[in-house]
Design a protein around this motif. Structure first.
Motif, PDB file in Angstrom:
ATOM      1  N   UNK A 136      36.326  43.753  54.942  1.00 60.51           N
ATOM      2  CA  UNK A 136      37.350  42.985  55.637  1.00 60.51           C
ATOM      3  C   UNK A 136      36.968  42.700  57.092  1.00 60.51           C
ATOM      4  N   UNK A 137      35.910  43.329  57.559  1.00 64.32           N
ATOM      5  CA  UNK A 137      35.585  43.303  58.991  1.00 64.32           C
ATOM      6  C   UNK A 137      34.580  42.222  59.377  1.00 64.32           C
ATOM      7  N   UNK A 138      34.235  41.338  58.451  1.00 65.64           N
ATOM      8  CA  UNK A 138      33.128  40.414  58.729  1.00 65.64           C
ATOM      9  C   UNK A 138      33.524  39.018  59.188  1.00 65.64           C
ATOM     10  N   UNK A 139      34.819  38.780  59.426  1.00 59.70           N
ATOM     11  CA  UNK A 139      35.231  37.426  59.831  1.00 59.70           C
ATOM     12  C   UNK A 139      34.558  37.015  61.137  1.00 59.70           C
ATOM     13  N   UNK A 140      34.264  35.720  61.251  1.00 57.26           N
ATOM     14  CA  UNK A 140      33.611  35.201  62.452  1.00 57.26           C
ATOM     15  C   UNK A 140      34.504  34.161  63.114  1.00 57.26           C
ATOM     16  N   UNK A 141      34.393  34.074  64.431  1.00 56.71           N
ATOM     17  CA  UNK A 141      35.158  33.047  65.158  1.00 56.71           C
ATOM     18  C   UNK A 141      34.801  31.683  64.582  1.00 56.71           C
ATOM     19  N   UNK A 142      35.826  30.890  64.299  1.00 56.63           N
ATOM     20  CA  UNK A 142      35.596  29.585  63.683  1.00 56.63           C
ATOM     21  C   UNK A 142      35.806  29.592  62.178  1.00 56.63           C
ATOM     22  N   UNK A 143      35.791  30.779  61.555  1.00 55.22           N
ATOM     23  CA  UNK A 143      36.081  30.863  60.120  1.00 55.22           C
ATOM     24  C   UNK A 143      37.514  30.414  59.852  1.00 55.22           C
ATOM     25  N   UNK A 144      37.714  29.872  58.679  1.00 50.17           N
ATOM     26  CA  UNK A 144      39.070  29.578  58.223  1.00 50.17           C
ATOM     27  C   UNK A 144      39.580  30.722  57.357  1.00 50.17           C
ATOM     28  N   UNK A 145      40.910  30.855  57.356  1.00 51.00           N
ATOM     29  CA  UNK A 145      41.560  31.902  56.554  1.00 51.00           C
ATOM     30  C   UNK A 145      42.122  31.260  55.289  1.00 51.00           C
ATOM     31  N   UNK A 146      41.707  31.768  54.147  1.00 48.35           N
ATOM     32  CA  UNK A 146      42.144  31.228  52.858  1.00 48.35           C
ATOM     33  C   UNK A 146      42.865  32.321  52.071  1.00 48.35           C
ATOM     34  N   UNK A 147      43.816  31.886  51.254  1.00 47.53           N
ATOM     35  CA  UNK A 147      44.522  32.830  50.401  1.00 47.53           C
ATOM     36  C   UNK A 147      44.664  32.236  49.003  1.00 47.53           C
ATOM     37  N   UNK A 148      44.527  33.100  48.000  1.00 45.56           N
ATOM     38  CA  UNK A 148      44.676  32.622  46.609  1.00 45.56           C
ATOM     39  C   UNK A 148      46.156  32.556  46.235  1.00 45.56           C
ATOM     40  N   UNK A 149      46.449  31.793  45.201  1.00 46.81           N
ATOM     41  CA  UNK A 149      47.771  31.794  44.561  1.00 46.81           C
ATOM     42  C   UNK A 149      48.910  31.433  45.495  1.00 46.81           C
ATOM     43  N   UNK A 150      50.098  31.965  45.181  1.00 47.02           N
ATOM     44  CA  UNK A 150      51.285  31.742  46.005  1.00 47.02           C
ATOM     45  C   UNK A 150      51.718  33.054  46.642  1.00 47.02           C
ATOM     46  N   UNK A 151      52.344  32.932  47.798  1.00 45.73           N
ATOM     47  CA  UNK A 151      52.763  34.094  48.587  1.00 45.73           C
ATOM     48  C   UNK A 151      54.287  34.232  48.496  1.00 45.73           C
ATOM     49  N   UNK A 152      54.763  35.462  48.407  1.00 42.47           N
ATOM     50  CA  UNK A 152      56.206  35.704  48.498  1.00 42.47           C
ATOM     51  C   UNK A 152      56.918  35.893  47.173  1.00 42.47           C
ATOM     52  N   UNK A 153      56.274  35.526  46.065  1.00 47.72           N
ATOM     53  CA  UNK A 153      56.956  35.662  44.772  1.00 47.72           C
ATOM     54  C   UNK A 153      57.332  37.117  44.489  1.00 47.72           C
ATOM     55  N   UNK A 154      56.413  38.029  44.769  1.00 47.56           N
ATOM     56  CA  UNK A 154      56.692  39.439  44.452  1.00 47.56           C
ATOM     57  C   UNK A 154      57.809  39.989  45.335  1.00 47.56           C
ATOM     58  N   UNK A 155      57.788  39.609  46.603  1.00 48.22           N
ATOM     59  CA  UNK A 155      58.854  40.057  47.501  1.00 48.22           C
ATOM     60  C   UNK A 155      60.208  39.549  47.024  1.00 48.22           C
ATOM     61  N   UNK A 156      60.251  38.286  46.601  1.00 51.14           N
ATOM     62  CA  UNK A 156      61.496  37.753  46.045  1.00 51.14           C
ATOM     63  C   UNK A 156      61.837  38.478  44.743  1.00 51.14           C
ATOM     64  N   UNK A 157      60.802  38.823  43.983  1.00 53.19           N
ATOM     65  CA  UNK A 157      61.019  39.550  42.719  1.00 53.19           C
ATOM     66  C   UNK A 157      61.618  40.931  42.954  1.00 53.19           C
ATOM     67  N   UNK A 158      61.223  41.573  44.042  1.00 50.88           N
ATOM     68  CA  UNK A 158      61.836  42.869  44.390  1.00 50.88           C
ATOM     69  C   UNK A 158      63.325  42.679  44.680  1.00 50.88           C
ATOM     70  N   UNK A 159      63.665  41.596  45.373  1.00 50.38           N
ATOM     71  CA  UNK A 159      65.081  41.304  45.639  1.00 50.38           C
ATOM     72  C   UNK A 159      65.825  41.054  44.327  1.00 50.38           C
ATOM     73  N   UNK A 160      65.171  40.372  43.400  1.00 48.04           N
ATOM     74  CA  UNK A 160      65.777  40.133  42.080  1.00 48.04           C
ATOM     75  C   UNK A 160      66.001  41.459  41.356  1.00 48.04           C
ATOM     76  N   UNK A 161      64.988  42.331  41.414  1.00 49.12           N
ATOM     77  CA  UNK A 161      65.115  43.629  40.735  1.00 49.12           C
ATOM     78  C   UNK A 161      66.267  44.429  41.317  1.00 49.12           C
TER      79      UNK A 161
END
Lengths: 296, 296
Positions: A136-161
């Motif tokens: 996790x420590x290898x990011x370089x200045x100028x790199x872009x940050x990418x994320x897979x899939x969708x964010x927040x579904x599980x947190x909303x799922x905890x609220x549903x539970x």
């Protein structure tokens, strides 16, 4: 002592070279990556979560760490507290499903009895091979940050539970997360830094920035939200980005790498030491709580 | 479901070839043996056991499984519930001592928080290399049964701990067991079957016989008892042989192998399916309780 103090103390013990200074998310042993996660009833899962989902989750959170290493699952060890009844049978059914879906066989483990009324504590240790991803420590200045899939579904799922009703798709995202093993294989070889999102997009992106000695800016309007999440929680990327249990992958990529279809660009790294948020280019205040701190 | 039923169900899951059918005490992964043991407060250790001794024990019981494979310790993973205070610091001191004494570095792990008042649950997963010992199932009719060290000290030490007074040497045998790593390296290459004695000499010898499809006879008068044990508990080999936590090694050797100085001959295997006890050649009734069944 706090967790940070405890881990600092662990670093003063005799360490294996493959421990990588207890600074990475997985150890190296021979040709394998090794990771372990413990789930505690009442802390990491709800006492009334279905046992089969608990089985799924304790395996999946470990496989997510393998995914973050770009590794192929080799096998798991399971440390299990026997309940003596239907809970055990339902747990085994969920375990069987999870191991089959992710093609990850059982290597061994241990079973124990707990004192009456004690919360369940379950541990899985997972082994992966052919790990191709950086720390996790290898990011370089100028790199872009990418994320897979969708964010927040599980947190909303905890609220549903907790509410006892709501969209099944969100509940499933919370209870049966899908470690991003295939995406990890694609992103690992091209990333400068990679980790999984377990405690929340903001806190985990911030951890990547800190580990890399950089600043990171996240464009909240770019955070990928599912249709189900928007219908349930509205267009609220900040709530999504501070919720835990996503088990997506977060990586730092050089600007010429654009793996659209595998991940979404949500920010960028720069020189400095700050976490900044924007929405359509305008600054947004950073919230006090970035994610689930107890699970650092 | 019982532990036996649970383990039988595990055998129907997707298994790694290195799981060896979940029938052995350790798994094989690459060139390593892997074993894991969980200790539960109030079950495997006493709530007022010193934290440093708990650290020692959770490592030592795993290294004992490596010793039973004739392996050299490579490293351990630790799953630890943070207490937040002096307990953590004392635990770390004991962990440091144990890792140094047995030349076994830390590879990684996980820390969690438990709900208030929950009993501590600690897991160690240990890795060993160059394992030269056979499974527990390889004993042959005509083999002799050998055991390292002395039997019963730890069981007497548990009595001392509960009583709050008594010989320090016995207490130390209970709280800081010494895994028989060197003996494992000597005995492993010449043994037909080997395992560690964790639940009691009788029950573990019987397990070796069952796994090997044989009968076993144990000469109680040959069971090695320490001077400290005899002074505390009298000349009572049956009590010693049904007490747990010895962490000695038990092996089946062909009659021409006589490693005196490393181990003591306490019995023999024969065709059949029985456990028999003798004292100076005369039969002795087999007790109802052979050892600590909950820790099978």
């Amino acid at each position: 002592m706090t967790e940070a103090e405890f881990i600092a103390a662990l670093r003063r013990l005799p360490l294996h070279p493959g421990a990588l200074g207890i600074a990475d998310d997985a150890a190296r042993l021979g040709g394998f990556v090794v990771t372990t996660d413990t789930l505690v009833e009442g802390v990491h899962f709800l006492p009334d979560d279905p046992p089969g989902d608990v089985a799924w989750k304790v395996v999946a959170v470990n496989l997510s760490d393998l995914a973050a290493k770009g590794a192929v699952p080799e096998g798991i060890m399971l440390n299990y507290p026997l309940s003596g009844g239907a809970w055990d049978r339902a747990f085994l059914a969920g375990l069987n499903a999870c191991l089959a879906v992710f093609d990850c066989p059982l290597l061994g483990g241990d079973t124990v009895s707990l004192p009456a009324g004690a919360p369940r504590v379950l541990t899985v240790t997972a082994f992966g091979r052919d790990a191709a991803a950086p720390a996790r420590s290898g990011a370089q200045a100028g790199d872009h940050l990418w994320v897979t899939g969708c964010i927040g579904d599980a947190g909303a799922g905890l609220a549903v539970a907790r509410a006892g009703e709501g969209p099944v798709a969100l509940l499933a995202a919370y209870r049966r997360p899908r470690p991003r093993l295939a995406e990890g294989r694609v992103l690992g070889p091209i990333a400068h830094a990679m980790m999984d999102v377990s405690d929340g997009l903001l806190i985990d992106a911030w951890r990547m920035a800190v580990a890399s000695g950089l600043a990171v800016t996240i464009a909240l309007d770019q955070v990928p939200l599912s249709t189900a999440y928007r219908a349930y929680a509205g267009n609220d990327p900040l709530r999504a980005a501070t919720a835990g249990d996503d088990y997506q992958l977060l990586c730092a990529l050089p600007p010429d790498q654009r793996p659209t279809g595998v991940a979404t660009c949500v920010g960028a790294f720069a020189e400095g030491r700050a976490l900044a948020l924007t929405h359509r280019g305008a600054p947004v205040a950073v919230p006090e709580r970035l994610g689930f701190e107890h699970r650092v």
